[in-house]
Design a protein around this motif. Sequence first.
Motif, PDB file in Angstrom:
ATOM      1  N   ARG A 129      24.165  56.510  27.625  1.00 22.12           N
ATOM      2  CA  ARG A 129      24.968  56.002  28.728  1.00 22.12           C
ATOM      3  C   ARG A 129      25.577  57.119  29.570  1.00 22.12           C
ATOM      4  O   ARG A 129      25.577  57.049  30.794  1.00 22.12           O
ATOM      5  N   PHE A 130      26.100  58.137  28.921  1.00 25.35           N
ATOM      6  CA  PHE A 130      26.835  59.161  29.642  1.00 25.35           C
ATOM      7  C   PHE A 130      26.111  60.496  29.742  1.00 25.35           C
ATOM      8  O   PHE A 130      26.574  61.413  30.405  1.00 25.35           O
ATOM      9  N   GLU A 131      24.996  60.622  29.059  1.00 27.51           N
ATOM     10  CA  GLU A 131      24.181  61.831  29.136  1.00 27.51           C
ATOM     11  C   GLU A 131      22.754  61.387  29.443  1.00 27.51           C
ATOM     12  O   GLU A 131      22.559  60.308  29.985  1.00 27.51           O
ATOM     13  N   ASN A 132      21.776  62.162  29.111  1.00 26.69           N
ATOM     14  CA  ASN A 132      20.396  61.794  29.448  1.00 26.69           C
ATOM     15  C   ASN A 132      19.502  61.644  28.223  1.00 26.69           C
ATOM     16  O   ASN A 132      18.304  61.887  28.283  1.00 26.69           O
ATOM     17  N   THR A 133      20.068  61.199  27.119  1.00 28.29           N
ATOM     18  CA  THR A 133      19.282  60.950  25.926  1.00 28.29           C
ATOM     19  C   THR A 133      18.368  59.752  26.176  1.00 28.29           C
ATOM     20  O   THR A 133      18.784  58.770  26.795  1.00 28.29           O
ATOM     21  N   PRO A 134      17.105  59.796  25.710  1.00 25.30           N
ATOM     22  CA  PRO A 134      16.219  58.641  25.885  1.00 25.30           C
ATOM     23  C   PRO A 134      16.808  57.373  25.261  1.00 25.30           C
ATOM     24  O   PRO A 134      17.436  57.418  24.217  1.00 25.30           O
ATOM     25  N   GLY A 135      16.590  56.281  25.919  1.00 28.05           N
ATOM     26  CA  GLY A 135      17.146  54.990  25.546  1.00 28.05           C
ATOM     27  C   GLY A 135      17.675  54.353  26.810  1.00 28.05           C
ATOM     28  O   GLY A 135      17.507  54.884  27.898  1.00 28.05           O
ATOM     29  N   THR A 136      18.332  53.246  26.693  1.00 28.01           N
ATOM     30  CA  THR A 136      18.838  52.577  27.886  1.00 28.01           C
ATOM     31  C   THR A 136      20.356  52.526  27.836  1.00 28.01           C
ATOM     32  O   THR A 136      20.995  53.082  26.944  1.00 28.01           O
ATOM     33  N   ASN A 137      20.927  51.835  28.799  1.00 27.82           N
ATOM     34  CA  ASN A 137      22.372  51.646  28.866  1.00 27.82           C
ATOM     35  C   ASN A 137      22.656  50.432  29.735  1.00 27.82           C
ATOM     36  O   ASN A 137      21.777  49.982  30.478  1.00 27.82           O
ATOM     37  N   PRO A 138      23.858  49.888  29.653  1.00 26.17           N
ATOM     38  CA  PRO A 138      24.151  48.683  30.420  1.00 26.17           C
ATOM     39  C   PRO A 138      23.945  48.834  31.930  1.00 26.17           C
ATOM     40  O   PRO A 138      23.441  47.921  32.586  1.00 26.17           O
ATOM     41  N   GLU A 139      24.287  50.003  32.481  1.00 26.77           N
ATOM     42  CA  GLU A 139      24.149  50.181  33.924  1.00 26.77           C
ATOM     43  C   GLU A 139      22.685  50.193  34.358  1.00 26.77           C
ATOM     44  O   GLU A 139      22.338  49.635  35.397  1.00 26.77           O
ATOM     45  N   GLU A 140      21.830  50.810  33.568  1.00 27.92           N
ATOM     46  CA  GLU A 140      20.403  50.818  33.870  1.00 27.92           C
ATOM     47  C   GLU A 140      19.847  49.387  33.832  1.00 27.92           C
ATOM     48  O   GLU A 140      19.031  48.997  34.676  1.00 27.92           O
ATOM     49  N   LEU A 141      20.297  48.609  32.875  1.00 29.08           N
ATOM     50  CA  LEU A 141      19.831  47.223  32.769  1.00 29.08           C
ATOM     51  C   LEU A 141      20.344  46.385  33.940  1.00 29.08           C
ATOM     52  O   LEU A 141      19.615  45.527  34.451  1.00 29.08           O
ATOM     53  N   ILE A 142      21.571  46.645  34.372  1.00 28.26           N
ATOM     54  CA  ILE A 142      22.096  45.937  35.548  1.00 28.26           C
ATOM     55  C   ILE A 142      21.303  46.337  36.782  1.00 28.26           C
ATOM     56  O   ILE A 142      20.966  45.488  37.621  1.00 28.26           O
ATOM     57  N   ALA A 143      20.964  47.622  36.908  1.00 29.13           N
ATOM     58  CA  ALA A 143      20.152  48.084  38.041  1.00 29.13           C
ATOM     59  C   ALA A 143      18.789  47.393  38.041  1.00 29.13           C
ATOM     60  O   ALA A 143      18.297  46.965  39.093  1.00 29.13           O
ATOM     61  N   ALA A 144      18.164  47.285  36.874  1.00 29.01           N
ATOM     62  CA  ALA A 144      16.873  46.594  36.781  1.00 29.01           C
ATOM     63  C   ALA A 144      17.032  45.125  37.156  1.00 29.01           C
ATOM     64  O   ALA A 144      16.211  44.570  37.911  1.00 29.01           O
ATOM     65  N   ALA A 145      18.063  44.494  36.636  1.00 32.23           N
ATOM     66  CA  ALA A 145      18.302  43.081  36.945  1.00 32.23           C
ATOM     67  C   ALA A 145      18.572  42.881  38.436  1.00 32.23           C
ATOM     68  O   ALA A 145      18.055  41.945  39.050  1.00 32.23           O
ATOM     69  N   HIS A 146      19.376  43.768  39.021  1.00 34.05           N
ATOM     70  CA  HIS A 146      19.723  43.616  40.434  1.00 34.05           C
ATOM     71  C   HIS A 146      18.508  43.828  41.329  1.00 34.05           C
ATOM     72  O   HIS A 146      18.264  43.052  42.261  1.00 34.05           O
ATOM     73  N   SER A 147      17.714  44.856  41.057  1.00 31.50           N
ATOM     74  CA  SER A 147      16.539  45.098  41.897  1.00 31.50           C
ATOM     75  C   SER A 147      15.526  43.963  41.760  1.00 31.50           C
ATOM     76  O   SER A 147      14.946  43.507  42.754  1.00 31.50           O
ATOM     77  N   GLY A 148      15.314  43.469  40.544  1.00 27.11           N
ATOM     78  CA  GLY A 148      14.387  42.358  40.342  1.00 27.11           C
ATOM     79  C   GLY A 148      14.866  41.071  40.983  1.00 27.11           C
ATOM     80  O   GLY A 148      14.094  40.347  41.617  1.00 27.11           O
ATOM     81  N   CYS A 149      16.135  40.781  40.837  1.00 26.80           N
ATOM     82  CA  CYS A 149      16.715  39.567  41.417  1.00 26.80           C
ATOM     83  C   CYS A 149      16.640  39.605  42.939  1.00 26.80           C
ATOM     84  O   CYS A 149      16.239  38.631  43.578  1.00 26.80           O
ATOM     85  N   PHE A 150      17.006  40.747  43.514  1.00 25.57           N
ATOM     86  CA  PHE A 150      16.968  40.878  44.971  1.00 25.57           C
ATOM     87  C   PHE A 150      15.541  40.729  45.501  1.00 25.57           C
ATOM     88  O   PHE A 150      15.317  40.045  46.497  1.00 25.57           O
ATOM     89  N   ALA A 151      14.567  41.351  44.838  1.00 27.57           N
ATOM     90  CA  ALA A 151      13.175  41.243  45.287  1.00 27.57           C
ATOM     91  C   ALA A 151      12.724  39.780  45.291  1.00 27.57           C
ATOM     92  O   ALA A 151      12.077  39.322  46.242  1.00 27.57           O
ATOM     93  N   MET A 152      13.077  39.045  44.249  1.00 25.20           N
ATOM     94  CA  MET A 152      12.694  37.630  44.186  1.00 25.20           C
ATOM     95  C   MET A 152      13.431  36.806  45.241  1.00 25.20           C
ATOM     96  O   MET A 152      12.839  35.933  45.880  1.00 25.20           O
ATOM     97  N   ALA A 153      14.722  37.074  45.437  1.00 23.12           N
ATOM     98  CA  ALA A 153      15.498  36.347  46.452  1.00 23.12           C
ATOM     99  C   ALA A 153      14.936  36.608  47.844  1.00 23.12           C
ATOM    100  O   ALA A 153      14.822  35.690  48.663  1.00 23.12           O
ATOM    101  N   LEU A 154      14.568  37.856  48.106  1.00 20.70           N
ATOM    102  CA  LEU A 154      14.000  38.194  49.409  1.00 20.70           C
ATOM    103  C   LEU A 154      12.637  37.531  49.595  1.00 20.70           C
ATOM    104  O   LEU A 154      12.356  36.982  50.666  1.00 20.70           O
ATOM    105  N   ALA A 155      11.795  37.551  48.575  1.00 24.39           N
ATOM    106  CA  ALA A 155      10.489  36.885  48.676  1.00 24.39           C
ATOM    107  C   ALA A 155      10.671  35.396  48.968  1.00 24.39           C
ATOM    108  O   ALA A 155       9.961  34.826  49.802  1.00 24.39           O
ATOM    109  N   GLY A 156      11.642  34.776  48.317  1.00 22.77           N
ATOM    110  CA  GLY A 156      11.914  33.362  48.567  1.00 22.77           C
ATOM    111  C   GLY A 156      12.437  33.109  49.965  1.00 22.77           C
ATOM    112  O   GLY A 156      12.028  32.145  50.631  1.00 22.77           O
ATOM    113  N   ALA A 157      13.330  33.967  50.434  1.00 23.84           N
ATOM    114  CA  ALA A 157      13.886  33.817  51.780  1.00 23.84           C
ATOM    115  C   ALA A 157      12.810  34.028  52.845  1.00 23.84           C
ATOM    116  O   ALA A 157      12.789  33.327  53.861  1.00 23.84           O
TER     117      ALA A 157
END
Length: 150
Positions: A37-65
Amino acid sequence: MQRKASARWQGNLQYGRGILNSESGALKDVPYSFTTRFENTPGTNPEELIAAAHSGCFAMALAGALAKKGFNADTLDVSATVSLEKNGDAFSITSSRLKLRAQVPGLDRKLFESIAQDAKVNCPVSKVLKADITLDIDFHETMSPSQHTH
């Protein structure tokens, strides 16, 4: 509709570690920790997952619009950069910067930007975030198949 994911944490904050799982199996024992989360060790973190969720959600919302307006994107490449900042003793997610590169045949830039800004505001992940959400658009106008000259 409901979706489920779970986290298991062992140990203290700085030296402990955890795993994430999702009901669908897309996440299976994915490691996360203080250092992912706070360094660059391999693995994920909540912010990365939110970024993935936000980019995916926005892409789908835009495609629908776009579809509601009669357009179909050739490509919508979206990334999100989520910022975690410390304010006093507490951390907050302060922003999600969406970056969009798009090709949509037969659509002019002005109308596209209007549709994209609306999708940014109305995608479900945007609605849940209490953060500043911005959108940087790289739009390439292309001719629709009927506009091509032979």
